[in-house]
Write an enzyme that holds these catalytic residues in place. Structure first.
Site, PDB file in Angstrom:
ATOM      1  N   HIS A  21      25.815  39.348  61.792  1.00 40.72           N
ATOM      2  CA  HIS A  21      27.142  40.037  61.000  1.00 40.72           C
ATOM      3  C   HIS A  21      27.198  39.650  59.831  1.00 40.72           C
ATOM      4  O   HIS A  21      27.333  40.493  59.289  1.00 40.72           O
ATOM      5  CB  HIS A  21      28.640  39.886  61.715  1.00 40.72           C
ATOM      6  CG  HIS A  21      28.112  40.584  63.242  1.00 40.72           C
ATOM      7  ND1 HIS A  21      29.111  41.698  63.592  1.00 40.72           N
ATOM      8  CD2 HIS A  21      27.639  40.537  64.625  1.00 40.72           C
ATOM      9  CE1 HIS A  21      28.603  42.687  64.861  1.00 40.72           C
ATOM     10  NE2 HIS A  21      27.932  41.019  65.411  1.00 40.72           N
ATOM     11  N   ASP A  37      28.518  39.248  50.819  1.00 36.04           N
ATOM     12  CA  ASP A  37      28.971  40.085  52.550  1.00 36.04           C
ATOM     13  C   ASP A  37      28.361  40.270  53.196  1.00 36.04           C
ATOM     14  O   ASP A  37      27.570  41.097  53.266  1.00 36.04           O
ATOM     15  CB  ASP A  37      30.824  40.913  52.312  1.00 36.04           C
ATOM     16  CG  ASP A  37      31.485  40.577  52.983  1.00 36.04           C
ATOM     17  OD1 ASP A  37      31.284  40.165  54.445  1.00 36.04           O
ATOM     18  OD2 ASP A  37      32.666  40.835  52.846  1.00 36.04           O
TER      19      ASP A  37
END
Ligand code: ADQ
Length: 468
Positions: free
Chosen positions: A157, A365
């Site tokens: 992720h 991110d």
């Protein structure tokens, strides 16, 4: 269809109507599990005196879960240690914050072996096994060591770091080799996938073919980029529902005709909150005519409070927000509303809709779901503008956002000014394109795509499995 087994650090199935207040990931994985009558396995979040491997089984709204407790040393070394003080900073390019302690690495290996031991009796040979995130990278290898020949996939992720950074991890080679136990390894972006390929080319002298296939010690692995999304339908409905409308009305009333800019993030150094505040401060300094006309609402619930770097970022943001408000506020206007708490998702949807600008400026991110939620929640007739960091995974898809470098206060300040002045026609055009992108690759698309690729892996014949 094979039964799906999801294994992640924490287990958070979505229950209640439309997933209640749970995020898109919980909703999507719960839907996947319901469809295949599967099971979600992970840590309960609870601490036990000595690890026993006792499993707590639950079933709610058609989703079966199995959780275990961990002992204090496991939580210290595996979760707060290797996962959140070694891998998280390193994979977010913050080598200055990464702690390389042998005890952490040992705890990480031990807990992954404990996960494997405990989940093993629950697995059938035809199950499709899907392991999630940086906490559990070696789990596939642990399962292979216990003779599981199942199709096993892994999804990361967070970003995959460039080779030159990764090699600063003492056990980098072992960590990467452990990923070769999986059949499919998925990344959020092309950028992460390419960084991984760069490592296997440069450090392991392996070649990845044009389809993403690579072979190591006789085992083929399929490497893919598969960007996660949000639950578009559910979040759109939430943003048009009663709770969102009520929150929006409260926000509009409290805004008192001022234009609202919103930021929503876990309080984490990777989210670029200090840089965002500095960019906003630059905007206020450069545009005195805007004083009293805008405000920034920053929602940032604290996370990982046991880790020192998180305590430090919290106190430095307290100082910075105080300084900005001290400098610019007057009796009737506070330019920065900084709130350290979470909100129910439907209320959050209302806040997004009330904001003319969504300010999303992470320094790094994996994806960033807030950017996608902001887009989904907008009013099609009068949509707001998304300002997005180039270093969020979402920037690979959301090309019609105003893309900025979050390290530059000038770029943030200029983008805020540009967004505030943007004509309605341009806002609509940009939003339409963003909305189509976000909703065509939503979180349901994501899990179907990943499991489709995993299911396509040929299962070994019983003899191959025995040899393997
Ligand atoms: P996170 O780093 O947690 O996730 P993000 O993708 O932005 O980051 O997801 C945060 C979620 O928490 C969003 O759904 C958001 O709405 C919610 N949230 C944040 N603040 C909140 C608040 N105050 N109240 C309520 N909800 C709040 C990691 C990776 C990301 C990747 C995701 C999914 O770091 O890059 O996108 O996993 O893969």
């Amino acid at each position: 269809m094979s039964r799906l087994i999801i294994i992640s650090n924490r287990v958070s199935p979505a229950t209640g109507e439309g997933g209640g207040n749970q995020g898109g990931l919980a909703v999507a994985l719960s839907a996947a599990l319901r469809e295949s009558n599967g099971l979600w396995f992970g840590w309960s979040g609870e601490e036990t005196e000595t690890f026993t491997g006792a499993i707590n089984f639950q079933r709610a709204d058609g989703v079966a879960t199995a959780t275990i407790d961990l002992e204090a040393q496991d939580i210290d070394e595996y979760y707060n240690g290797f996962a959140n003080q070694t891998l998280w900073p390193l994979f977010h390019y913050r080598i200055d914050l990464a702690e390389f302690e042998r005890g952490f690495a040992g705890g990480y290996e031990r807990v992954n072996a404990r996960f494997a031991d405990t989940v093993s009796p629950l697995l059938d040979k035809d199950d499709l096994i899907w392991v999630h995130d940086y906490h559990l990278m070696p789990l596939g290898r642990e399962l292979r060591r216990r003779d599981f020949a199942n199709r096993i996939g892994f999804f990361l992720h967070i970003p995959w770091p460039p080779m030159r950074l990764l090699v600063s991890l003492p056990s980098h080679r072992e960590l990467v080799e452990s990923l070769f136990s999986y059949d499919v390894v998925g990344f959020q972006t092309r950028d992460s996938l390419e960084a991984f390929i760069d490592y296997v080319n440069g450090q392991m002298e392996l070649t990845v073919d044009a389809d993403g296939m690579v072979e190591f010690q006789g085992h083929k692995v399929h490497l893919i980029a598969c960007p996660i999304g949000v639950d578009c339908e559910q979040f759109r409905r939430a943003s048009e529902g009663e709770a969102a409308a009520a929150m929006r009305a409260r926000m509009t009333a409290s805004a008192n005709d001022r234009t609202m800019i919103i930021g929503v993030d876990r309080l984490d150094y990777s989210k670029g909150l200090a840089e965002r505040f500095l960019g906003y401060e630059r905007f206020l300094s450069a545009r005195p005519e805007m004083h009293g006309k805008v405000f920034l609402l920053q929602i940032a619930p604290p996370s990982r409070g046991d880790v020192t770097s998180y305590q430090e970022i919290r106190s430095s943001l307290d100082n910075l927000s105080g300084r900005i408000n001290g400098e610019f506020s007057d009796a009737e206007w506070v330019p920065l509303r900084y709130v350290n708490r979470g909100y129910p998702r439907d209320e959050l949807a209302g806040m997004y809709r009330a904001a003319r600008i969504g300010l999303v400026t992470p320094l790094r991110d994996g994806m960033n779901l807030v950017a996608k939620e902001y887009v989904v929640a907008q009013d099609a007739e009068d949509p707001g503008v998304l300002i997005l960091s180039r270093f969020a995974g979402a920037a690979e898809q959301l090309l019609d956002a105003l893309l900025i470098n979050p390290h530059s206060p000038e770029e943030i300040a200029d983008a805020i000014a540009q967004a505030l002045a943007m004509p309605l026609a341009e806002r609509r055009r940009r939003w339409q394109s963003l909305f189509e992108t976000v909703c065509s690759q939503d979180v349901m698309w994501w899990w179907r795509e990943f499991t489709r690729v995993l299911e396509a892996v040929p299962q070994p014949s019983p003899s191959e499995a025995a040899e393997g």
